[in-house]
Design a protein around this motif. Structure first.
Motif, PDB file in Angstrom:
ATOM      1  N   CYS A  22       0.832  -1.205   0.000  1.00  0.00           N
ATOM      2  CA  CYS A  22       0.000   0.000   0.000  1.00  0.00           C
ATOM      3  C   CYS A  22       0.865   1.253   0.000  1.00  0.00           C
ATOM      4  O   CYS A  22       0.431   2.317  -0.464  1.00  0.00           O
ATOM      5  CB  CYS A  22      -0.956   0.004   1.188  1.00  0.00           C
ATOM      6  SG  CYS A  22      -0.154   0.031   2.809  1.00  0.00           S
ATOM      7  N   CYS A  23       2.095   1.140   0.492  1.00  0.00           N
ATOM      8  CA  CYS A  23       3.018   2.278   0.542  1.00  0.00           C
ATOM      9  C   CYS A  23       3.763   2.463  -0.775  1.00  0.00           C
ATOM     10  O   CYS A  23       4.525   3.413  -0.935  1.00  0.00           O
ATOM     11  CB  CYS A  23       4.039   2.079   1.660  1.00  0.00           C
ATOM     12  SG  CYS A  23       3.312   1.788   3.284  1.00  0.00           S
ATOM     13  N   VAL A  24       3.555   1.538  -1.705  1.00  0.00           N
ATOM     14  CA  VAL A  24       4.229   1.589  -3.006  1.00  0.00           C
ATOM     15  C   VAL A  24       3.220   1.767  -4.138  1.00  0.00           C
ATOM     16  O   VAL A  24       3.339   2.677  -4.963  1.00  0.00           O
ATOM     17  CB  VAL A  24       5.044   0.306  -3.260  1.00  0.00           C
ATOM     18  CG1 VAL A  24       5.725   0.367  -4.618  1.00  0.00           C
ATOM     19  CG2 VAL A  24       6.065   0.085  -2.155  1.00  0.00           C
ATOM     20  N   ASN A  46       8.688   7.313   3.623  1.00  0.00           N
ATOM     21  CA  ASN A  46       8.683   6.834   5.007  1.00  0.00           C
ATOM     22  C   ASN A  46       8.791   5.314   5.101  1.00  0.00           C
ATOM     23  O   ASN A  46       8.849   4.770   6.204  1.00  0.00           O
ATOM     24  CB  ASN A  46       7.405   7.292   5.717  1.00  0.00           C
ATOM     25  CG  ASN A  46       7.312   8.802   5.822  1.00  0.00           C
ATOM     26  OD1 ASN A  46       8.254   9.458   6.255  1.00  0.00           O
ATOM     27  ND2 ASN A  46       6.171   9.347   5.420  1.00  0.00           N
ATOM     28  N   LEU A  47       8.785   4.630   3.951  1.00  0.00           N
ATOM     29  CA  LEU A  47       8.863   3.173   3.953  1.00  0.00           C
ATOM     30  C   LEU A  47      10.309   2.733   4.155  1.00  0.00           C
ATOM     31  O   LEU A  47      11.198   3.109   3.396  1.00  0.00           O
ATOM     32  CB  LEU A  47       8.331   2.610   2.632  1.00  0.00           C
ATOM     33  CG  LEU A  47       8.237   1.083   2.529  1.00  0.00           C
ATOM     34  CD1 LEU A  47       7.225   0.535   3.524  1.00  0.00           C
ATOM     35  CD2 LEU A  47       7.857   0.673   1.104  1.00  0.00           C
ATOM     36  N   ARG A  48      10.549   1.925   5.182  1.00  0.00           N
ATOM     37  CA  ARG A  48      11.903   1.469   5.487  1.00  0.00           C
ATOM     38  C   ARG A  48      12.265   0.256   4.632  1.00  0.00           C
ATOM     39  O   ARG A  48      11.432  -0.337   3.956  1.00  0.00           O
ATOM     40  CB  ARG A  48      12.012   1.094   6.968  1.00  0.00           C
ATOM     41  CG  ARG A  48      11.652   2.219   7.918  1.00  0.00           C
ATOM     42  CD  ARG A  48      11.876   1.870   9.366  1.00  0.00           C
ATOM     43  NE  ARG A  48      11.459   0.525   9.722  1.00  0.00           N
ATOM     44  CZ  ARG A  48      11.119   0.146  10.946  1.00  0.00           C
ATOM     45  NH1 ARG A  48      11.120   1.032  11.930  1.00  0.00           N
ATOM     46  NH2 ARG A  48      10.766  -1.105  11.197  1.00  0.00           N
ATOM     47  N   GLY A  49      13.520  -0.124   4.709  1.00  0.00           N
ATOM     48  CA  GLY A  49      14.014  -1.253   3.937  1.00  0.00           C
ATOM     49  C   GLY A  49      13.398  -2.579   4.331  1.00  0.00           C
ATOM     50  O   GLY A  49      13.419  -3.535   3.546  1.00  0.00           O
ATOM     51  N   CYS A  53       6.673   0.995   8.103  1.00  0.00           N
ATOM     52  CA  CYS A  53       6.570   2.448   8.084  1.00  0.00           C
ATOM     53  C   CYS A  53       7.460   3.043   9.167  1.00  0.00           C
ATOM     54  O   CYS A  53       7.370   2.663  10.341  1.00  0.00           O
ATOM     55  CB  CYS A  53       5.120   2.873   8.309  1.00  0.00           C
ATOM     56  SG  CYS A  53       4.901   4.663   8.420  1.00  0.00           S
ATOM     57  N   GLY A  54       8.278   3.997   8.792  1.00  0.00           N
ATOM     58  CA  GLY A  54       9.188   4.618   9.736  1.00  0.00           C
ATOM     59  C   GLY A  54       8.526   5.574  10.701  1.00  0.00           C
ATOM     60  O   GLY A  54       9.136   5.964  11.710  1.00  0.00           O
ATOM     61  N   ILE A  55       7.274   5.984  10.403  1.00  0.00           N
ATOM     62  CA  ILE A  55       6.583   6.914  11.295  1.00  0.00           C
ATOM     63  C   ILE A  55       5.214   6.363  11.697  1.00  0.00           C
ATOM     64  O   ILE A  55       4.273   7.122  11.958  1.00  0.00           O
ATOM     65  CB  ILE A  55       6.419   8.297  10.627  1.00  0.00           C
ATOM     66  CG1 ILE A  55       5.614   8.193   9.316  1.00  0.00           C
ATOM     67  CG2 ILE A  55       7.774   8.944  10.366  1.00  0.00           C
ATOM     68  CD1 ILE A  55       5.188   9.552   8.761  1.00  0.00           C
ATOM     69  N   HIS A  56       5.105   5.045  11.765  1.00  0.00           N
ATOM     70  CA  HIS A  56       3.811   4.401  12.003  1.00  0.00           C
ATOM     71  C   HIS A  56       3.093   4.949  13.233  1.00  0.00           C
ATOM     72  O   HIS A  56       1.874   5.155  13.211  1.00  0.00           O
ATOM     73  CB  HIS A  56       4.001   2.893  12.145  1.00  0.00           C
ATOM     74  CG  HIS A  56       2.719   2.148  12.363  1.00  0.00           C
ATOM     75  ND1 HIS A  56       1.760   2.006  11.381  1.00  0.00           N
ATOM     76  CD2 HIS A  56       2.209   1.529  13.469  1.00  0.00           C
ATOM     77  CE1 HIS A  56       0.733   1.320  11.851  1.00  0.00           C
ATOM     78  NE2 HIS A  56       0.983   1.027  13.110  1.00  0.00           N
ATOM     79  N   THR A  57       3.814   5.195  14.304  1.00  0.00           N
ATOM     80  CA  THR A  57       3.177   5.667  15.542  1.00  0.00           C
ATOM     81  C   THR A  57       2.941   7.179  15.527  1.00  0.00           C
ATOM     82  O   THR A  57       2.341   7.715  16.456  1.00  0.00           O
ATOM     83  CB  THR A  57       4.032   5.303  16.767  1.00  0.00           C
ATOM     84  OG1 THR A  57       5.326   5.917  16.634  1.00  0.00           O
ATOM     85  CG2 THR A  57       4.199   3.794  16.884  1.00  0.00           C
TER      86      THR A  57
END
Length: 279
Positions: A22-24, A46-49, A53-57
């Motif tokens: 969904c982030c792509v 914001n999607l990490r490797g 998600c790097g900012i999910h919270t």
């Protein structure tokens, strides 16, 4: 675990088994819901490797409220683990990544239909339609397991129209069985109710399929047994509203609205964590 439980579980997103599709795959535009523009097929910054998600919270505080009201209905893990056999879009050729991004929305549409069909089979008033509903559910599930090439070529809109005929009949049966249903005007299908003042409105058993209820004031409204397929509830105020037994209400619709501790919801959805608890 029963087959029924397995089916319902498969219709809930499992990010741990998904490659962040969904982030792509999806596009979004800078707005109140998203802090920036992103075209379809490009990974969110914001999607990490590890596909997390790097900012999910912090999504809401960082300007990505739109992400918090999205649900793939299990399509993410289906495409990641079944359609593409666990092959990561990052590790394959560019065509592989493009194919995953193209197929994901198709499977998501099919999974939404599976969610509706599963609920329709729980409606006692729709029992005369159960055989047809089961056939539609099985055929839709088979479609989700096609090859990437077959899914890309699928006319998902045509399939949805066929299934929608059944869902409409199931909803009509359920609404007709409500106490006091006879003789009441309930057809608000596709109605433009953006910003409408519907505080305390009696919408029991109303047909609200596809209705535009953006920012509508539904404080204290009676929505018991209303058909909510496709109703747009973004920023609608459901404070103290009664949606007990509302038909086909999904979690994303609920998450997109505002509500309170006094809002009564059907068992198929959970109270959003961001709703303000009023005392």
């Amino acid at each position: 675990m029963s087959d029924e439980t397995d089916r319902r579980s498969a219709l809930r997103g499992d990010c741990a088994r998904c490659f962040g599709l969904c982030c792509v795959a999806l596009a979004f535009a800078a707005s109140a819901d998203f802090a920036l523009d992103k075209p379809a097929g490009r990974p969110c910054p914001n999607l990490r490797g590890d596909h997390r998600c790097g900012i999910h919270t912090e999504l809401r505080s960082k300007g990505f409220a739109g992400c918090t009201v999205y649900d793939c209905f299990g399509a993410g893990q289906k495409v990641s683990q079944v359609t593409f056999g666990g092959r990561d879009w990052r590790s394959g050729p560019a065509e592989h990544a493009r194919s995953m991004a193209e197929v994901f929305p198709v499977v998501r549409h099919l999974h939404v239909l599976l969610r509706y069909l599963t609920e329709a089979l729980d409606l006692p008033a729709a029992r005369p339609l159960h055989a047809e509903l089961r056939t539609a559910l099985e055929s839709t599930e088979r479609l989700t397991r096609q090859t990437p090439e077959e899914l890309s070529a699928l006319d998902v809109a045509a399939h949805r129209r066929r299934v929608d005929v059944l869902l409409r009949r199931a909803g009509e049966s359920a609404r007709a069985a409500l106490p006091g249903a006879r003789g009441r005007k309930k057809d608000r299908r596709g109605a433009d109710l953006v910003g409408a003042r519907l505080r305390g409105a009696d919408l029991r058993g109303a047909d609200l399929r596809g209705a535009w209820l953006i920012a509508a004031d539904l404080t204290g409204a009676d929505l018991r047994g209303a058909d909510m397929i496709g109703a747009d509830l973004r920023d609608a105020d459901l404070t103290d509203a009664d949606l007990t037994g509302a038909l086909f209400l999904t979690q994303p619709q609920t998450d997109a609205a505002r509500g309170s501790a006094g809002t009564r919801l059907p068992a198929s959805v959970v109270r959003p964590a961001h709703w303000t608890v009023r005392h």
